[in-house]
Design an enzyme around this catalytic site. Structure first.
Site, PDB file in Angstrom:
ATOM      1  CB  SER A 145     124.253  15.572 -76.962  1.00 26.75           C
ATOM      2  OG  SER A 145     124.583  15.923 -78.297  1.00 26.75           O
ATOM      3  CE1 TYR A 159     123.784  20.726 -75.311  1.00 26.67           C
ATOM      4  CE2 TYR A 159     125.026  19.636 -77.058  1.00 26.67           C
ATOM      5  CZ  TYR A 159     123.869  19.777 -76.323  1.00 26.67           C
ATOM      6  OH  TYR A 159     122.784  18.973 -76.596  1.00 26.67           O
TER       7      TYR A 159
END
Ligand code: NAP
Length: 250
Positions: A145, A159
């Site tokens: 990401s 995350y």
């Protein structure tokens, strides 16, 4: 065309994973569609693959548990008897929290699904694909990401940290198995319009953040799938250890 090649997509039932499954089927891959709990969504993807003229199976299994990983690969072995590609796509976020609010339980689950799950699935794929183990070679694409670079402060540093680990894992594994017929790459999506934002309690996140994205819009699951399909394909035979931003400039 990819002939009879078999692709396993973890988290293939929805979002980016589902888009990868259908796009891969159009390029001739047979597909194992993994899901955690949403069987109906996985069966819908299987149907879409069959409509695209290929073959698919839905495979239940939690990548965040060792039993789940074993079950997934046993089902692929039983269903297809070979494996040529893995898209390590299953991943989770949590609601926005500062690091001093995040529980030990949340952190443990995030690490188990996003990091341990991807590493364990890659290990099982290497056992089946590496020429060192008698395999034909293959290709692995990891989902990281742009949060790995931005850090996601005030939203989900946990995350982002798991995705930083996947960046490092991609480079390390690529070099480890480069001489064994396996290419390992990653895509780094930015803000993509899927249900992951609602699962983190922010259903409008993709639309709300659009003005902060240089291209002024969220990406689509299909746009990420196109990048993944390129990395899986024979158009990328000299590409390994690459991390491709698919982030609208973010
Ligand atoms: P999504 O819409 O929330 O879909 C998640 C998929 O993963 C579902 O198919 C879900 O299965 C499956 N899944 C979740 N936990 C699992 C587990 N423990 N074991 C097996 N499967 C599991 O997510 P997405 O937005 O498509 O994201 C896919 C990947 O891209 C993730 O790794 C995510 O971190 C990454 N990414 C997404 C964005 C974004 O903006 N969307 C940005 C950057 C990176 P069920 O249907 O059974 O629940």
């Amino acid at each position: 065309m990819s002939g009879e090649r078999v692709l396993l997509v973890t988290g293939g039932s929805r979002g980016i994973g589902a888009a990868v499954c259908v796009a891969a089927a159009r390029e001739g891959w047979r597909v194992a569609v993994n899901y955690a709990s949403n069987r109906k969504a996985a069966e819908d993807v299987v149907r879409a693959i069959e409509e695209a003229g290929s073959v698919a199976i839905a495979v239940e299994g939690d990548v965040g548990s060792e039993a789940g990983v074993k079950a997934i690969f046993s089902a692929v072995d039983a269903g297809f008897g070979r494996l040529d590609g893995l898209v390590n796509n299953a991943g989770i976020v949590g609601p926005p929290q500062r690091i001093d609010e995040i529980s030990a339980e949340r952190l443990d689950r995030m690490l188990r699904v996003n990091v341990t799950g991807s590493i364990r699935c890659a290990a099982e794929a290497v056992l089946r694909m590496s020429t060192r183990h008698g395999g034909r070679g293959g290709s692995i694409v990891n989902l990281t990401s742009i949060a790995a670079v931005l850090g996601a402060p005030g939203q989900y540093v946990d995350y982002a940290t798991t995705k930083g680990a996947i960046d490092t894992f991609t480079v390390g594994l690529a070099r480890e198995v480069a001489a064994e017929g396996i290419r390992v790459n990653a895509v780094r999506p930015g803000i993509i319009d899927t249900e992951i934002h609602a699962s983190g309690g922010l259903p409008d996140r993709a639309r709300d953040l659009a003005p902060s994205i240089p291209m002024q819009r969220p990406g689509t699951a299909g746009e990420v799938a196109d990048a993944i399909l390129y990395l899986l394909s024979d158009k990328a035979t000299y590409v390994t250890g690459a991390i491709l931003n698919v982030s609208g400039g973010r």
